[in-house]
Motif scaffolding. Structure first.
Motif, PDB file in Angstrom:
ATOM      1  N   ILE A   1       0.874  -1.172   0.000  1.00 19.56           N
ATOM      2  CA  ILE A   1       0.000   0.000   0.000  1.00 19.56           C
ATOM      3  C   ILE A   1       0.908   1.218   0.000  1.00 19.56           C
ATOM      4  N   ASP A   2       0.962   1.891  -1.142  1.00 15.21           N
ATOM      5  CA  ASP A   2       1.911   2.984  -1.353  1.00 15.21           C
ATOM      6  C   ASP A   2       1.197   4.325  -1.309  1.00 15.21           C
ATOM      7  N   LEU A   3       1.808   5.300  -0.651  1.00 12.87           N
ATOM      8  CA  LEU A   3       1.211   6.626  -0.552  1.00 12.87           C
ATOM      9  C   LEU A   3       1.885   7.654  -1.442  1.00 12.87           C
ATOM     10  N   SER A   4       2.865   7.241  -2.246  1.00 16.42           N
ATOM     11  CA  SER A   4       3.596   8.209  -3.063  1.00 16.42           C
ATOM     12  C   SER A   4       2.957   8.451  -4.421  1.00 16.42           C
ATOM     13  N   GLY A   5       2.197   7.482  -4.910  1.00 13.45           N
ATOM     14  CA  GLY A   5       1.534   7.636  -6.193  1.00 13.45           C
ATOM     15  C   GLY A   5       2.412   7.431  -7.406  1.00 13.45           C
ATOM     16  N   VAL A   6       3.572   6.798  -7.245  1.00 13.33           N
ATOM     17  CA  VAL A   6       4.504   6.681  -8.376  1.00 13.33           C
ATOM     18  C   VAL A   6       4.607   5.262  -8.939  1.00 13.33           C
ATOM     19  N   LEU A   7       3.871   4.305  -8.388  1.00  7.56           N
ATOM     20  CA  LEU A   7       4.038   2.920  -8.810  1.00  7.56           C
ATOM     21  C   LEU A   7       3.081   2.579  -9.950  1.00  7.56           C
ATOM     22  N   ASP A   8       3.639   2.198 -11.075  1.00  5.50           N
ATOM     23  CA  ASP A   8       2.836   1.838 -12.239  1.00  5.50           C
ATOM     24  C   ASP A   8       1.994   0.597 -11.946  1.00  5.50           C
ATOM     25  N   GLY A   9       0.754   0.639 -12.378  1.00  5.06           N
ATOM     26  CA  GLY A   9      -0.118  -0.522 -12.219  1.00  5.06           C
ATOM     27  C   GLY A   9      -0.819  -0.622 -10.887  1.00  5.06           C
ATOM     28  N   ALA A  10      -0.538   0.307  -9.963  1.00 10.11           N
ATOM     29  CA  ALA A  10      -1.191   0.272  -8.652  1.00 10.11           C
ATOM     30  C   ALA A  10      -2.628   0.747  -8.772  1.00 10.11           C
ATOM     31  N   VAL A  11      -3.530   0.106  -8.048  1.00 15.28           N
ATOM     32  CA  VAL A  11      -4.951   0.467  -8.049  1.00 15.28           C
ATOM     33  C   VAL A  11      -5.208   1.485  -6.945  1.00 15.28           C
ATOM     34  N   ALA A  12      -5.768   2.638  -7.304  1.00 18.45           N
ATOM     35  CA  ALA A  12      -6.083   3.674  -6.322  1.00 18.45           C
ATOM     36  C   ALA A  12      -7.375   3.305  -5.593  1.00 18.45           C
ATOM     37  N   LEU A  13      -7.335   3.345  -4.262  1.00 12.80           N
ATOM     38  CA  LEU A  13      -8.491   2.943  -3.462  1.00 12.80           C
ATOM     39  C   LEU A  13      -8.802   3.952  -2.363  1.00 12.80           C
ATOM     40  N   VAL A  14     -10.073   4.296  -2.264  1.00  6.51           N
ATOM     41  CA  VAL A  14     -10.635   5.013  -1.113  1.00  6.51           C
ATOM     42  C   VAL A  14     -11.901   4.243  -0.747  1.00  6.51           C
ATOM     43  N   PRO A  15     -11.950   3.592   0.407  1.00  7.33           N
ATOM     44  CA  PRO A  15     -13.085   2.711   0.721  1.00  7.33           C
ATOM     45  C   PRO A  15     -14.455   3.362   0.575  1.00  7.33           C
ATOM     46  N   GLU A  16     -14.572   4.651   0.880  1.00  2.00           N
ATOM     47  CA  GLU A  16     -15.874   5.317   0.769  1.00  2.00           C
ATOM     48  C   GLU A  16     -16.290   5.562  -0.683  1.00  2.00           C
ATOM     49  N   ALA A  17     -15.343   5.439  -1.618  1.00  3.25           N
ATOM     50  CA  ALA A  17     -15.633   5.787  -3.012  1.00  3.25           C
ATOM     51  C   ALA A  17     -15.656   4.589  -3.953  1.00  3.25           C
ATOM     52  N   ASN A  18     -14.682   3.695  -3.847  1.00  3.14           N
ATOM     53  CA  ASN A  18     -14.589   2.594  -4.825  1.00  3.14           C
ATOM     54  C   ASN A  18     -14.156   1.282  -4.181  1.00  3.14           C
ATOM     55  N   ALA A  19     -14.786   0.955  -3.051  1.00  2.00           N
ATOM     56  CA  ALA A  19     -14.447  -0.270  -2.326  1.00  2.00           C
ATOM     57  C   ALA A  19     -14.611  -1.513  -3.191  1.00  2.00           C
ATOM     58  N   GLU A  20     -15.496  -1.466  -4.188  1.00  4.75           N
ATOM     59  CA  GLU A  20     -15.746  -2.635  -5.032  1.00  4.75           C
ATOM     60  C   GLU A  20     -14.515  -3.060  -5.832  1.00  4.75           C
ATOM     61  N   ARG A  21     -13.561  -2.138  -6.013  1.00  7.89           N
ATOM     62  CA  ARG A  21     -12.359  -2.477  -6.783  1.00  7.89           C
ATOM     63  C   ARG A  21     -11.492  -3.520  -6.071  1.00  7.89           C
ATOM     64  N   ILE A  22     -11.707  -3.698  -4.782  1.00  6.54           N
ATOM     65  CA  ILE A  22     -10.905  -4.667  -4.027  1.00  6.54           C
ATOM     66  C   ILE A  22     -11.068  -6.063  -4.608  1.00  6.54           C
ATOM     67  N   ALA A  23     -12.221  -6.352  -5.200  1.00  7.86           N
ATOM     68  CA  ALA A  23     -12.473  -7.686  -5.759  1.00  7.86           C
ATOM     69  C   ALA A  23     -11.646  -7.943  -7.010  1.00  7.86           C
ATOM     70  N   ASP A  24     -11.130  -6.883  -7.636  1.00  7.69           N
ATOM     71  CA  ASP A  24     -10.356  -7.034  -8.869  1.00  7.69           C
ATOM     72  C   ASP A  24      -8.882  -7.324  -8.608  1.00  7.69           C
ATOM     73  N   LEU A  25      -8.470  -7.223  -7.362  1.00  5.05           N
ATOM     74  CA  LEU A  25      -7.042  -7.310  -7.056  1.00  5.05           C
ATOM     75  C   LEU A  25      -6.566  -8.753  -7.016  1.00  5.05           C
ATOM     76  N   SER A  26      -5.390  -8.959  -7.589  1.00  9.16           N
ATOM     77  CA  SER A  26      -4.714 -10.248  -7.443  1.00  9.16           C
ATOM     78  C   SER A  26      -3.740 -10.139  -6.277  1.00  9.16           C
ATOM     79  N   GLN A  27      -3.307 -11.269  -5.778  1.00  6.83           N
ATOM     80  CA  GLN A  27      -2.387 -11.278  -4.637  1.00  6.83           C
ATOM     81  C   GLN A  27      -0.980 -11.704  -5.068  1.00  6.83           C
ATOM     82  N   PRO A  28       0.054 -11.049  -4.545  1.00  9.09           N
ATOM     83  CA  PRO A  28       0.019  -9.907  -3.627  1.00  9.09           C
ATOM     84  C   PRO A  28      -0.395  -8.633  -4.354  1.00  9.09           C
TER      85      PRO A  28
END
Length: 334
Positions: free
Chosen positions: A94-121
């Motif tokens: 979970i990165d707070l710098s915003g510089v990592l390519d391919g990272a999914v931006a998440l704010v639970p109050e706005a787009n919590a549904e995107r969590i289902a699209d994530l692969s692990q890790p």
């Protein structure tokens, strides 16, 4: 019962990193072992967690195989250098710098549904504080407004640029109040008792990195990749707490009653009574919500919605959102 997780916090001695550690404790996050990491200059110091002093170690020599989740609350350069190593070791990042390519931006109050699209890790971005505040406020209104354009004037606190910027504002203020000559150091000119209409260097089109990041992340969070967003970031002489003047242009007249009802019901929003308004110092700092006030039409346009937002940029905008994303992730994996 949630299984405790081994966690590392990179940038643990910074303002956001320390707040993140504090929030992990406040929210009783299921931490098994917490590893605090920083640069060589900051290593050796201690940070309190759960009644114990934890020693901060150098990130350079850390074996990320010891943990499953890593928060990066350090500089973009640190994230670029060490986040790929953490992912290769099997860690969710979970990165707070915003510089990592391919990272999914998440704010639970706005787009919590995107969590289902994530692969692990997973590789996740906790967006910039401005994008978090705007997404929290605008997400409940998406179904009410046919949004055509969003215009934002973002008044940013100096703490977004770290402790050195906070110290610089304090030093400049003291110099001026004591009638001493002022020599700017961190900023390129006087920031105390002043406004700087640019935060960071601008590109060939005149936009700064923070402005471009805010636009890109807000589009992701709202799920509106073509949304027209205009943003101007202003450096204000405030230590903590960002504020935003927002104009939302809708394609049809805005029902203010429905807007107020939606904002009152929304998670993480504190709607201020008509005739009053929130401020960063009097309301937002130290709080876990986005304050919304001055809800009104445009002077000549019923299709325009004007809002005033303020929130604690270090706490709600950065550290708390990152931890809430981690909570969402653990809940999804359970």
């Amino acid at each position: 019962m949630t299984t405790p997780v081994d966690i590392a916090v990179v940038g643990a001695t910074g303002a956001v990193g320390e707040t993140l550690v504090q929030i992990l404790e406040e929210l009783s996050f299921p931490v098994a072992t917490l590893h605090l990491l920083a640069s060589m200059e900051s290593a050796g110091s201690s940070v309190m967690f759960a009644g114990k002093k934890l020693k901060v170690r150098e990130v350079d020599s850390f074996d990320f195989k010891q943990v499953k989740l890593v928060f990066f609350a350090a500089s973009p350069a640190v994230s670029r250098s060490f986040a790929p190593k953490a992912q290769q070791a099997g860690c969710t990042v979970i990165d707070l710098s915003g510089v990592l390519d391919g990272a999914v931006a998440l704010v639970p109050e706005a787009n919590a549904e995107r969590i289902a699209d994530l692969s692990q890790p997973a590789l996740i971005t906790s967006p910039c504080a401005g994008a978090v505040a705007l997404a929290v406020a605008l997400a409940p209104l998406k179904g009410l407004l046919d949004i055509e354009r969003v215009q934002v004037n973002a008044c940013l606190a100096v703490s977004a640029q770290g402790r050195e910027a906070v110290s610089e504002l304090a030093r400049q203020t003291a110099e001026l109040l004591n009638a001493r000559p002022l020599e700017p150091r961190f900023f390129d000119r006087q920031v105390a008792f002043n406004l700087l209409p640019q935060v960071g260097a601008s590109d060939e089109q005149g936009h700064t990195a923070v402005e471009r990041r805010l636009v890109s992340e807000l589009r992701q969070l709202l799920g509106l990749p073509q949304l027209k967003i205009s943003v101007s970031c202003i450096q204000v002489p405030v230590f903590f707490g960002d504020s935003f003047s927002v104009a939302v242009q809708s394609r049809r007249p805005v029902d203010l009653g429905a807007v107020n009802t939606a904002l009152e019901a929304a998670e993480s929003i504190e709607l201020v009574e008509p005739g009053d308004y929130p401020t960063p110092v009097g309301d937002a700092v130290g709080q876990d919500v986005v304050y919304v006030g001055r809800v009104r039409h445009g002077i000549d346009e019923d299709e325009q919605l004007n809002l005033w937002l303020t929130t604690d940029n270090v706490r709600k905008g950065a550290a708390l959102n990152a931890v809430q994303v981690a909570q969402l992730l653990i809940k999804h994996m359970a």
